[in-house]
Design a protein around this motif. Structure first.
Motif, PDB file in Angstrom:
ATOM      1  N   VAL A   1       0.840  -1.192   0.000  1.00  0.00           N
ATOM      2  CA  VAL A   1       0.000   0.000   0.000  1.00  0.00           C
ATOM      3  C   VAL A   1       0.883   1.252   0.000  1.00  0.00           C
ATOM      4  O   VAL A   1       2.074   1.192   0.313  1.00  0.00           O
ATOM      5  CB  VAL A   1      -0.942  -0.037   1.232  1.00  0.00           C
ATOM      6  CG1 VAL A   1      -0.159   0.120   2.535  1.00  0.00           C
ATOM      7  CG2 VAL A   1      -2.046   1.003   1.142  1.00  0.00           C
ATOM      8  N   HIS A   2       0.298   2.356  -0.331  1.00  0.00           N
ATOM      9  CA  HIS A   2       0.911   3.687  -0.356  1.00  0.00           C
ATOM     10  C   HIS A   2       1.429   4.057   1.047  1.00  0.00           C
ATOM     11  O   HIS A   2       0.725   3.866   2.033  1.00  0.00           O
ATOM     12  CB  HIS A   2      -0.203   4.635  -0.815  1.00  0.00           C
ATOM     13  CG  HIS A   2       0.090   6.078  -0.803  1.00  0.00           C
ATOM     14  ND1 HIS A   2       0.146   6.820  -1.958  1.00  0.00           N
ATOM     15  CD2 HIS A   2       0.318   6.943   0.202  1.00  0.00           C
ATOM     16  CE1 HIS A   2       0.379   8.077  -1.658  1.00  0.00           C
ATOM     17  NE2 HIS A   2       0.494   8.177  -0.354  1.00  0.00           N
ATOM     18  N   ILE A   3       2.636   4.587   1.136  1.00  0.00           N
ATOM     19  CA  ILE A   3       3.190   5.057   2.404  1.00  0.00           C
ATOM     20  C   ILE A   3       2.899   6.552   2.575  1.00  0.00           C
ATOM     21  O   ILE A   3       3.090   7.344   1.641  1.00  0.00           O
ATOM     22  CB  ILE A   3       4.714   4.800   2.480  1.00  0.00           C
ATOM     23  CG1 ILE A   3       4.980   3.294   2.620  1.00  0.00           C
ATOM     24  CG2 ILE A   3       5.352   5.561   3.646  1.00  0.00           C
ATOM     25  CD1 ILE A   3       6.456   2.919   2.653  1.00  0.00           C
ATOM     26  N   VAL A   4       2.426   6.916   3.741  1.00  0.00           N
ATOM     27  CA  VAL A   4       2.070   8.307   4.028  1.00  0.00           C
ATOM     28  C   VAL A   4       3.276   9.049   4.596  1.00  0.00           C
ATOM     29  O   VAL A   4       3.968   8.548   5.497  1.00  0.00           O
ATOM     30  CB  VAL A   4       0.895   8.372   5.024  1.00  0.00           C
ATOM     31  CG1 VAL A   4       0.622   9.810   5.454  1.00  0.00           C
ATOM     32  CG2 VAL A   4      -0.347   7.755   4.401  1.00  0.00           C
ATOM     33  N   SER A   5       3.520  10.244   4.054  1.00  0.00           N
ATOM     34  CA  SER A   5       4.616  11.085   4.544  1.00  0.00           C
ATOM     35  C   SER A   5       4.181  12.548   4.539  1.00  0.00           C
ATOM     36  O   SER A   5       3.655  13.042   3.532  1.00  0.00           O
ATOM     37  CB  SER A   5       5.861  10.917   3.662  1.00  0.00           C
ATOM     38  OG  SER A   5       6.863  11.862   4.031  1.00  0.00           O
ATOM     39  N   PRO A   6       4.420  13.257   5.645  1.00  0.00           N
ATOM     40  CA  PRO A   6       4.098  14.686   5.690  1.00  0.00           C
ATOM     41  C   PRO A   6       5.197  15.551   5.072  1.00  0.00           C
ATOM     42  O   PRO A   6       5.063  16.776   5.000  1.00  0.00           O
ATOM     43  CB  PRO A   6       3.977  14.950   7.196  1.00  0.00           C
ATOM     44  CG  PRO A   6       4.953  13.985   7.811  1.00  0.00           C
ATOM     45  CD  PRO A   6       4.923  12.757   6.941  1.00  0.00           C
ATOM     46  N   THR A   7       6.296  14.942   4.633  1.00  0.00           N
ATOM     47  CA  THR A   7       7.426  15.694   4.095  1.00  0.00           C
ATOM     48  C   THR A   7       7.000  16.508   2.873  1.00  0.00           C
ATOM     49  O   THR A   7       6.351  15.988   1.960  1.00  0.00           O
ATOM     50  CB  THR A   7       8.575  14.730   3.723  1.00  0.00           C
ATOM     51  OG1 THR A   7       8.918  13.964   4.884  1.00  0.00           O
ATOM     52  CG2 THR A   7       9.793  15.483   3.235  1.00  0.00           C
ATOM     53  N   LYS A   8       7.369  17.772   2.857  1.00  0.00           N
ATOM     54  CA  LYS A   8       6.892  18.709   1.828  1.00  0.00           C
ATOM     55  C   LYS A   8       7.329  18.321   0.419  1.00  0.00           C
ATOM     56  O   LYS A   8       6.698  18.725  -0.560  1.00  0.00           O
ATOM     57  CB  LYS A   8       7.387  20.126   2.140  1.00  0.00           C
ATOM     58  CG  LYS A   8       8.914  20.241   2.235  1.00  0.00           C
ATOM     59  CD  LYS A   8       9.334  21.614   2.725  1.00  0.00           C
ATOM     60  CE  LYS A   8      10.842  21.684   2.916  1.00  0.00           C
ATOM     61  NZ  LYS A   8      11.254  23.000   3.452  1.00  0.00           N
TER      62      LYS A   8
ATOM     63  N   CYS B   1       6.937  15.611  -1.060  1.00  0.00           N
ATOM     64  CA  CYS B   1       5.912  14.788  -1.725  1.00  0.00           C
ATOM     65  C   CYS B   1       4.987  15.663  -2.554  1.00  0.00           C
ATOM     66  O   CYS B   1       4.728  15.377  -3.728  1.00  0.00           O
ATOM     67  CB  CYS B   1       5.122  14.002  -0.686  1.00  0.00           C
ATOM     68  SG  CYS B   1       6.105  12.774   0.207  1.00  0.00           S
ATOM     69  N   LYS B   2       4.487  16.736  -1.930  1.00  0.00           N
ATOM     70  CA  LYS B   2       3.584  17.625  -2.657  1.00  0.00           C
ATOM     71  C   LYS B   2       4.324  18.351  -3.777  1.00  0.00           C
ATOM     72  O   LYS B   2       3.765  18.581  -4.857  1.00  0.00           O
ATOM     73  CB  LYS B   2       2.960  18.623  -1.691  1.00  0.00           C
ATOM     74  CG  LYS B   2       1.848  19.462  -2.313  1.00  0.00           C
ATOM     75  CD  LYS B   2       1.152  20.327  -1.278  1.00  0.00           C
ATOM     76  CE  LYS B   2       0.274  19.506  -0.368  1.00  0.00           C
ATOM     77  NZ  LYS B   2      -0.567  20.354   0.524  1.00  0.00           N
ATOM     78  N   MET B   3       5.586  18.705  -3.540  1.00  0.00           N
ATOM     79  CA  MET B   3       6.381  19.383  -4.571  1.00  0.00           C
ATOM     80  C   MET B   3       6.528  18.526  -5.820  1.00  0.00           C
ATOM     81  O   MET B   3       6.534  19.028  -6.943  1.00  0.00           O
ATOM     82  CB  MET B   3       7.788  19.707  -4.026  1.00  0.00           C
ATOM     83  CG  MET B   3       7.834  20.819  -3.016  1.00  0.00           C
ATOM     84  SD  MET B   3       9.484  20.944  -2.257  1.00  0.00           S
ATOM     85  CE  MET B   3      10.518  21.213  -3.689  1.00  0.00           C
TER      86      MET B   3
ATOM     87  N   PHE C   1       5.295   9.889  -6.687  1.00  0.00           N
ATOM     88  CA  PHE C   1       5.104  10.878  -5.627  1.00  0.00           C
ATOM     89  C   PHE C   1       3.652  11.356  -5.648  1.00  0.00           C
ATOM     90  O   PHE C   1       3.105  11.664  -6.704  1.00  0.00           O
ATOM     91  CB  PHE C   1       6.050  12.061  -5.817  1.00  0.00           C
ATOM     92  CG  PHE C   1       7.496  11.694  -5.699  1.00  0.00           C
ATOM     93  CD1 PHE C   1       8.159  11.791  -4.490  1.00  0.00           C
ATOM     94  CD2 PHE C   1       8.198  11.231  -6.805  1.00  0.00           C
ATOM     95  CE1 PHE C   1       9.494  11.432  -4.379  1.00  0.00           C
ATOM     96  CE2 PHE C   1       9.531  10.870  -6.702  1.00  0.00           C
ATOM     97  CZ  PHE C   1      10.178  10.968  -5.478  1.00  0.00           C
ATOM     98  N   THR C   2       3.031  11.388  -4.473  1.00  0.00           N
ATOM     99  CA  THR C   2       1.646  11.841  -4.356  1.00  0.00           C
ATOM    100  C   THR C   2       1.568  12.972  -3.346  1.00  0.00           C
ATOM    101  O   THR C   2       2.548  13.270  -2.644  1.00  0.00           O
ATOM    102  CB  THR C   2       0.728  10.694  -3.904  1.00  0.00           C
ATOM    103  OG1 THR C   2       1.032  10.362  -2.542  1.00  0.00           O
ATOM    104  CG2 THR C   2       0.903   9.467  -4.773  1.00  0.00           C
ATOM    105  N   GLU C   3       0.415  13.574  -3.248  1.00  0.00           N
ATOM    106  CA  GLU C   3       0.249  14.718  -2.353  1.00  0.00           C
ATOM    107  C   GLU C   3       0.535  14.360  -0.900  1.00  0.00           C
ATOM    108  O   GLU C   3       1.062  15.176  -0.144  1.00  0.00           O
ATOM    109  CB  GLU C   3      -1.179  15.268  -2.487  1.00  0.00           C
ATOM    110  CG  GLU C   3      -1.426  16.520  -1.658  1.00  0.00           C
ATOM    111  CD  GLU C   3      -2.818  17.085  -1.850  1.00  0.00           C
ATOM    112  OE1 GLU C   3      -3.071  18.192  -1.363  1.00  0.00           O
ATOM    113  OE2 GLU C   3      -3.652  16.395  -2.477  1.00  0.00           O
TER     114      GLU C   3
END
Length: 408
Positions: A191-198, A200-202, A230-232
Motif C-alpha cells: 500500500v501507499h506510504i504516508v509522509s508529511p514531508t513537503k 511529496c507535494k512538490m 510521488f503523491t500529495e
C-alpha cells in the motif's frame, strides 16, 4: 460422498472447492458478495499476477515461528501453473512475474467459474455465514438469513481486510475466534506510504526510478529499487509497496521511521561531486537550478536544493563552495522522507496479521483447535511481497486443503 463447505469464494476458496470436487466431494461455496472471485479481478492491475517464478521463503512474512513456506513447497509454482493449465490458462512470463497469456484477470475468474459449474459445485451468493458450530463429527453452518446447513468438513477461506469495497471484512476472524483461534493484530500492506514531508507535494505526480531504503529508529531494515510515484500525501509504486509492511508496523509501534531515496544508485557521492563541478565548469553562467537541467527532473531538483540548504535556487551556481556541492550530492544520494504509516485497507492489496499459524497444521491446513475445520489464504497470519506471492499463498493453501478434506 463427503459434504464440504467452503466459506468464501475468493482465490483460495475456489481452488479448494475445485480440488475437493475433482476428488469426489460434494461441495458448497458460501459467498457474501453477489458473485465469486471479485478480488481476483483487480489483481495485477487487472492482469492477474498469478505467481512468480522467483519463489522463496524470504518472500513470505508471519509473526509465527512456524515455517509458513511449507504449503508453498508442497504445492509449488509448477503445481499451480499445471492446475491452471487444466482450466485453459496459458502462462505469460515477464521477468519473473507470471500472468495469464490473455493478460486479463477476468480470464482467471472465468475459467475457475466454468470449472465450478462443470463440477456441479453449489454456489450460494449474497449469503453471509454468521456461525460455524460443531455437532459430533458434523458441522453446522448458520447464515445471516437464519438458514442452517450441515457438512462433514469446513474450509474457511474468507480472506483478509484489504479492499473492503470488494467484500473483505472481519467475518473470517470472528468465525474462527469463536472456535478458540487467536488473531495476530492486522495492518494494511502493499500500500501507499504516508509522509508529511513537503517534497511529496512538490513532486506530486512525478515518477522516478530510484533506490529506496526504509529505516526504523535509525536502522536500515530493507532496500528496494524501482519506480516511485510521488503523491500529495506520500509515496507509491512497487518499491514503496514492498516497504509498506515495515512502515505500517513501525507506525503501529510508534517507532520513528524514514524513507531514504537515492536518485543516483549507480554513482557514489564522490562521483556526483565531480559531475557537479564539471557542470559548473561548463555553465558557470547558470543558476543552481539550471545547473541540473538535462540531468534531473526539475521538481526533483527543487527538493534536492531545499534539503541541501544551499540558498536560493536562482543564485549563481559559480557561488557554490565545496560544502554546498557536497550537500547537493548528499541530497541526491539520500533525500529523506518522514513516514507516518500507510493508507488504510481500502487502498491495500494484502493484510499483515490474521489467525495465527501456531494453531494450524500446515501439512493439511486443518485447525488444531477444531478437527474437521480447515483454514486457507489471507485470513491466516501470512503476507507475501508484491509480485504474485500472496496469490501463490492462496493457491497453495487452497490446493492443500482441497486434498486434505478428503482424507480420514
Amino acid at each position: 460422498m463427503r459434504d464440504i463447505a467452503i466459506i468464501g469464494g475468493g482465490a483460495s476458496g475456489l481452488v479448494a472447492a475445485i480440488t475437493a470436487a475433482r476428488l469426489g466431494a460434494k461441495v458448497t461455496i458460501f459467498e457474501r458478495q453477489n458473485r465469486i472471485g471479485k478480488k481476483i479481478l483487480v489483481t495485477g492491475n487487472g492482469r492477474c499476477n498469478i505467481t512468480n517464478i522467483d519463489m522463496g521463503a524470504e518472500r513470505f512474512h508471519t509473526a509465527s515461528k512456524k515455517d509458513c513456506y511449507q504449503p508453498v513447497v508442497s504445492k509449488n509454482v509448477e503445481t499451480t501453473l499445471a492446475f491452471f493449465k487444466t482450466l485453459g490458462i496459458e502462462r505469460l512470463i515477464e521477468k519473473t512475474k507470471v500472468y495469464p497469456a490473455s493478460e486479463q484477470a477476468s480470464s482467471v475468474v472465468d475459467v475457475l467459474r466454468m470449472e465450478v459449474e462443470r463440477l456441479g459445485i453449489e454456489v450460494l451468493v449474497d449469503t453471509k455465514v454468521t456461525k460455524l458450530k460443531p455437532e459430533g463429527v458434523k458441522w453446522n453452518v448458520l447464515t445471516e438469513a437464519n438458514d442452517k446447513y450441515t457438512f462433514e468438513r469446513i474450509i474457511v477461506a474468507t480472506g483478509g481486510l484489504a479492499a473492503p469495497q470488494l467484500g473483505c471484512d472481519e467475518t473470517g476472524y470472528s468465525l474462527l475466534k469463536a472456535l478458540g483461534h487467536h488473531q495476530v493484530p492486522t495492518l494494511p500492506t502493499l500500500v501507499h506510504i504516508v509522509s508529511p514531508t513537503k517534497y511529496c507535494k512538490m513532486m506530486q505526480g512525478m515518477r522516478f526510478k530510484s533506490e529506496v531504503s526504509i529505516l526504523v529508529e535509525g536502522t536500515k531494515v530493507r532496500t528496494e529499487r524501482g519506480e516511485v510515484l510521488f503523491t500529495e500525501d506520500g509515496l507509491s509504486g512497487p518499491p514503496i509497496f514492498q516497504l509498506s509492511r515495515i512502515a505500517a508496523d513501525s507506525f503501529a509501534k510508534k517507532q520513528a521511521c524514514e524513507i531514504h531515496m537515492d536518485f543516483m544508485p549507480e554513482a557514489t557521492k564522490e562521483d556526483l561531486v565531480a559531475t557537479i563541478y564539471e557542470r559548473i565548469g561548463n555553465g558557470a553562467h547558470k543558476t543552481i537550478e539550471e545547473l541540473f537541467i538535462g540531468w534531473l527532473n526539475k521538481r526533483a531538483v527543487m527538493a534536492i536544493i531545499k534539503q541541501a540548504d544551499v540558498g536560493s535556487p536562482v543564485a549563481p551556481c559559480e557561488n557554490l563552495d565545496y560544502e554546498m556541492v557536497e550537500a547537493l550530492a548528499e541530497a541526491m544520494k539520500k533525500l529523506v522522507f518522514e513516514v507516518k504509516g500507510t493508507r488504510g485497507f481500502k487502498f491495500a492489496q494484502a493484510t499483515v496479521g490474521g489467525i495465527t499459524l501456531d494453531e494450524v497444521n500446515l501439512e493439511t491446513m486443518e485447525s488444531l483447535k477444531a478437527p474437521g475445520l480447515y483454514i486457507t489464504g489471507e485470513v491466516l497470519d501470512v503476507d507475501g511481497d508484491c509480485g504474485g506471492y500472496n496469490l501463490q499463498w492462496a493457491w497453495s493453501t487452497g490446493l492443500v486443503a482441497g486434498e486434505s478434506v478428503l482424507q480420514n
